[in-house]
Design an enzyme around this catalytic site. Structure first.
Site, PDB file in Angstrom:
ATOM      1  N   VAL A  18       0.823  -1.213   0.000  1.00 22.97           N
ATOM      2  CA  VAL A  18       0.000   0.000   0.000  1.00 22.97           C
ATOM      3  C   VAL A  18       0.855   1.259   0.000  1.00 22.97           C
ATOM      4  O   VAL A  18       0.690   2.154  -0.821  1.00 22.97           O
ATOM      5  CB  VAL A  18      -0.951   0.011   1.212  1.00 22.97           C
ATOM      6  N   ASP A  36      10.082   3.322   6.674  1.00 21.90           N
ATOM      7  CA  ASP A  36       9.767   1.944   7.056  1.00 21.90           C
ATOM      8  C   ASP A  36      10.798   1.505   8.095  1.00 21.90           C
ATOM      9  O   ASP A  36      11.975   1.882   8.011  1.00 21.90           O
ATOM     10  CB  ASP A  36       9.814   1.016   5.837  1.00 21.90           C
ATOM     11  N   ARG A  41      14.650  -3.393   3.764  1.00 23.47           N
ATOM     12  CA  ARG A  41      13.676  -2.936   2.780  1.00 23.47           C
ATOM     13  C   ARG A  41      14.080  -1.555   2.247  1.00 23.47           C
ATOM     14  O   ARG A  41      14.057  -1.317   1.045  1.00 23.47           O
ATOM     15  CB  ARG A  41      12.292  -2.873   3.431  1.00 23.47           C
ATOM     16  N   THR A  87      -2.612  -4.403   9.160  1.00 16.85           N
ATOM     17  CA  THR A  87      -3.544  -4.666  10.268  1.00 16.85           C
ATOM     18  C   THR A  87      -3.998  -6.122  10.153  1.00 16.85           C
ATOM     19  O   THR A  87      -5.080  -6.404   9.626  1.00 16.85           O
ATOM     20  CB  THR A  87      -4.754  -3.706  10.230  1.00 16.85           C
ATOM     21  N   THR A 122      -6.738  -0.882   7.058  1.00 24.06           N
ATOM     22  CA  THR A 122      -8.102  -1.343   7.286  1.00 24.06           C
ATOM     23  C   THR A 122      -8.332  -1.606   8.773  1.00 24.06           C
ATOM     24  O   THR A 122      -7.552  -2.308   9.415  1.00 24.06           O
ATOM     25  CB  THR A 122      -8.382  -2.631   6.503  1.00 24.06           C
ATOM     26  N   CYS A 262      -6.567  -9.032   2.891  1.00 28.56           N
ATOM     27  CA  CYS A 262      -7.813  -8.251   2.974  1.00 28.56           C
ATOM     28  C   CYS A 262      -9.050  -9.127   3.144  1.00 28.56           C
ATOM     29  O   CYS A 262      -9.662  -9.134   4.206  1.00 28.56           O
ATOM     30  CB  CYS A 262      -7.966  -7.375   1.723  1.00 28.56           C
ATOM     31  N   ARG A 333       1.055 -13.820   2.116  1.00 34.16           N
ATOM     32  CA  ARG A 333       0.346 -13.711   3.391  1.00 34.16           C
ATOM     33  C   ARG A 333      -1.051 -14.331   3.307  1.00 34.16           C
ATOM     34  O   ARG A 333      -1.816 -14.056   2.394  1.00 34.16           O
ATOM     35  CB  ARG A 333       0.221 -12.243   3.806  1.00 34.16           C
TER      36      ARG A 333
END
Length: 381
Positions: A18, A36, A41, A87, A122, A262, A333
């Site tokens: 995102v 981050d 990364r 989340t 979210t 999601c 994931r």
């Protein structure tokens, strides 16, 4: 005095699926601090390498106004923070707000008067004002909606999709006051060419986001249940769907495994909040149960077919093609394939895997099923 949008100094916190594309899109025309906590990364991003395979070298070059960092001190220069941390849910299928709370704490320590914090992660309705704002107040010693302000603009990123990207997906925006809502909306309209939808409140925006994927989850659950029924009746489910799809208003959902960060997660955020306020959701959790069980169902169907043609199950060679949660995507994931693998492993099948999108070391690191297992043999291009 609240800053005008042209004076905003942006910081994006969390550079995953995102945050990275969002930061790069803004950085085409604005200075952006891209933060981050993962130093490895950041090192790769500075070299224009995205291990998620979502961003090309060309896209990195187009965003010349970006600064990648893992130093919290660099965030002190910002006055508009966009939080895009994960989340997830825990082993009890309850919301895990740890990343959200930690990022709120970090921002709170450097928050200044008139700063704005917008969340994209979210959450359940009420989370930003009930869980995040108190943390911001505690560590900043500032007062919400007097000294600093918040907004919520839920992410609508679709990993692996090169057609629908940030700029051409309509975005929900909201703010903790009417004035802030307008400013947040104006800022996002700089990068979203198809426009935005300004929600009446942060809670409405939170609720709108969490039901988007809950609705998809339930629709897929219905089709999955129908496929189970039709299979028992020896009817071709795909043929049924093609026939039903000849009607103009039939929704084109297909059966299959439901995974990712999601659809298989967001419904639990809503049901968690529902239980807190005294309502025990039934349909949502029933849909989740069906979709969660599809991995085992697929594996048992395979075993059944193998038995029909007299293939010995024990030590049989099975090739699993695809380990990510969807096509053209490196995200592993919550991939529904793990439950297929678990069942086949329980039946003592000898498993091999093929997926050109994944890295075997990443799998071992992030998927519990593959940790300390000696059967892993990922074939990569």
């Amino acid at each position: 005095m609240i800053n005008k949008s042209k004076n905003f100094k942006l910081a994006v916190i969390g550079l995953g699926y995102v945050g990275l594309p969002l930061a790069l899109e803004f950085a085409k025309n604005r200075n952006v601090i891209a933060y981050d906590i993962n130093q490895s990364r950041i090192k790769k991003l500075k070299a224009s390498i995205d291990i998620n395979l979502e961003i090309t070298k060309k896209q990195f070059k187009e965003s010349k106004l970006i600064k990648f960092t893992s130093s919290i001190d660099d965030l002190k220069l910002a006055n508009f923070f966009i939080v895009t941390v994960p989340t997830p849910i825990n082993k009890f299928k309850n919301p895990d707000l740890t990343p959200l709370k930690k990022s709120s704490k970090s921002i709170g320590k450097i928050l200044k008067k008139n700063d704005i914090v917008v969340y994209e992660s979210t959450v359940y309705p009420g989370c930003i004002e009930e869980d995040c704002v108190p943390i911001l107040e505690k560590y900043s010693k500032l007062k919400f909606n007097k000294d600093f302000f918040c907004g919520y603009s839920p992410e609508r990123i679709n990993p692996g999709d090169k057609k629908y990207t940030i700029s051409n997906i309509k975005k929900i925006t909201s703010g903790s006051t009417p004035k802030i809502a307008k400013q947040v909306d104006k800022l996002y309209n700089e990068i979203v060419t198809v426009g935005t939808y300004r929600a009446a409140s942060i809670k409405i925006a939170e609720a709108a986001k969490v039901i988007e994927n809950t609705q998809r989850d339930l629709n897929i659950a219905l089709i999955n249940e129908l496929s189970i029924i039709f299979n028992k009746m020896n009817i071709d489910t795909q043929a049924v769907l093609r026939a039903a799809g000849s009607k103009w208003n039939f929704l084109p959902f297909k059966p299959g495994l439901v995974g990712g960060h999601c659809i298989g997660v967001d419904p639990y955020y809503l049901t968690y909040k529902a239980k807190i306020i005294g309502y025990n959701p039934k349909i949502i959790l029933a849909g989740r149960k069906i979709n969660y069980g599809m991995g085992k169902y697929v594996a048992l169907n395979l075993i059944r077919e193998m038995k029909k043609i007299k293939i010995k199950i024990n030590n049989s060679k099975v090739l699993i093609m695809g380990l990510t949660f969807k096509e053209n995507c490196a995200d592993i994931r919550n991939s529904g394939i793990d439950r297929v693998i678990s069942e086949l492993k329980r039946m003592q099948c000898d498993l091999d895997f093929y997926d050109p999108w994944v890295n075997s070391q990443e799998i071992k690191k992030n998927m519990v099923l593959f940790q300390n297992q000696n059967f892993l043999n990922v074939i990569m291009m």
